[in-house]
Design a protein around this motif. Sequence first.
Motif: not given
Length: 422
Positions: A316-320
């Motif tokens: 959700h935090q856009k951390c892959n």
Amino acid sequence: MKSCYQSDFWCLAEPIRNGQPDDGLRVFEFLKTKKITTGHTYSLVLKAVANSQGSDTALEMLMEMLGECEVKKDFDAIAYNTMITVCGKVNNGIETERIWRSMKANGCCPTRVTYCLLISNFVHCSQNELALDAYSEMVQNGFEAGNDTKQAIISVCTKEGKWSLALSVFQDMLKGGLKPNLIACNALINSLAKAGEVKLAFEVFDITTSLGHSPDAYTWNALLGALYNADRHDDVLQLFDSIKKDQGSQLNLHLYNTALMSCSKLGSWDRALQLLWQMEAFGLSIPTTSYNLVISACEIARKPKVALQVYEHMVHQKCNPDTFTHLSLLRACIWGSLWDEVEEILNWAAPNVSLYNAVIQGMYLRGKIDSAKNLYTKMREHGLQPDGKTRAMMLQNLSKNSARHRRSWSLGYRGRHRQKMK
């Protein structure tokens, strides 16, 4: 009235500085023919040529001069030091070494200034072994290094892993009334930490504060690293809390990650979560590595559902996520028997041999043999090669099935044979 030195300088330097190098060099040749040159003369002309025509030209002139026997006699340490300085300005470590060797070969004894210049040049050119050689020779010849030189040597020693020599130089500075700067103190603490000398690292830390230095993030990172490398994970978290309380503004990603690494080792999932929320509140840009450490702590603590929540938050935090994320998450779900989640994670992630190996082995150990076989088939369809452990498990299972089949066939055959006998 000008002194002879000032007159020489004016006659030699002025024409070259004014774009008339030939005039200056003619004066120099005149002085040579009259045999009234000194080490100062050569120093002046080499410096003037270096300033007007560059270090390469000055170096060429130096080599020509050293080829002349009469000139060689007049060459003194001042002239050599001038050219070492010239080399230092352009970070030319190779020529610095060449001049040093030439100086000794020609019987000219280096001075304290020579050694300080050599060490400075070699340090700036990352020629650490040469810097240490020059320092060793300097000490053997009875010269006392200054504050800057000793601090440079401490830095070199720590880079080369020679913490014992670095500590010795540090102690010599203190005995001589010198004050190592914070950079030198930090370098020594870090070197001791890496060598596993935790007690010494904290002793140097105490000296650092007694000298009036305020510890910075580098200091704290070295000390936390020392405790972590010594497997003193509770102490890592205790020191981290102390830093947070007294030096909160110095907390950075490295310090948080070291604390998270200890949480992972301890399986302290709740503390890891707490640190993660603090990092977000602190405004840090949280990388994949940090999330992986929190998920790993959940894995060790057998908290698969919490690990899944951290994973969802991470996405959700856009951390892959990377392979380490998925491996840790899969292992946590396998031990929690969350098989639907295991299948979903495999579907989310790109086909990866490490993930398939981990899941197949986990299924096999948890008694889900048929599921492991099906996944093995799927793995091969993706063109992925199993590792030795996975292959051995599959072969062992095939051997059991084959033995079971032979036993079943044998029992059936004996039963049919008895019926015919009747």
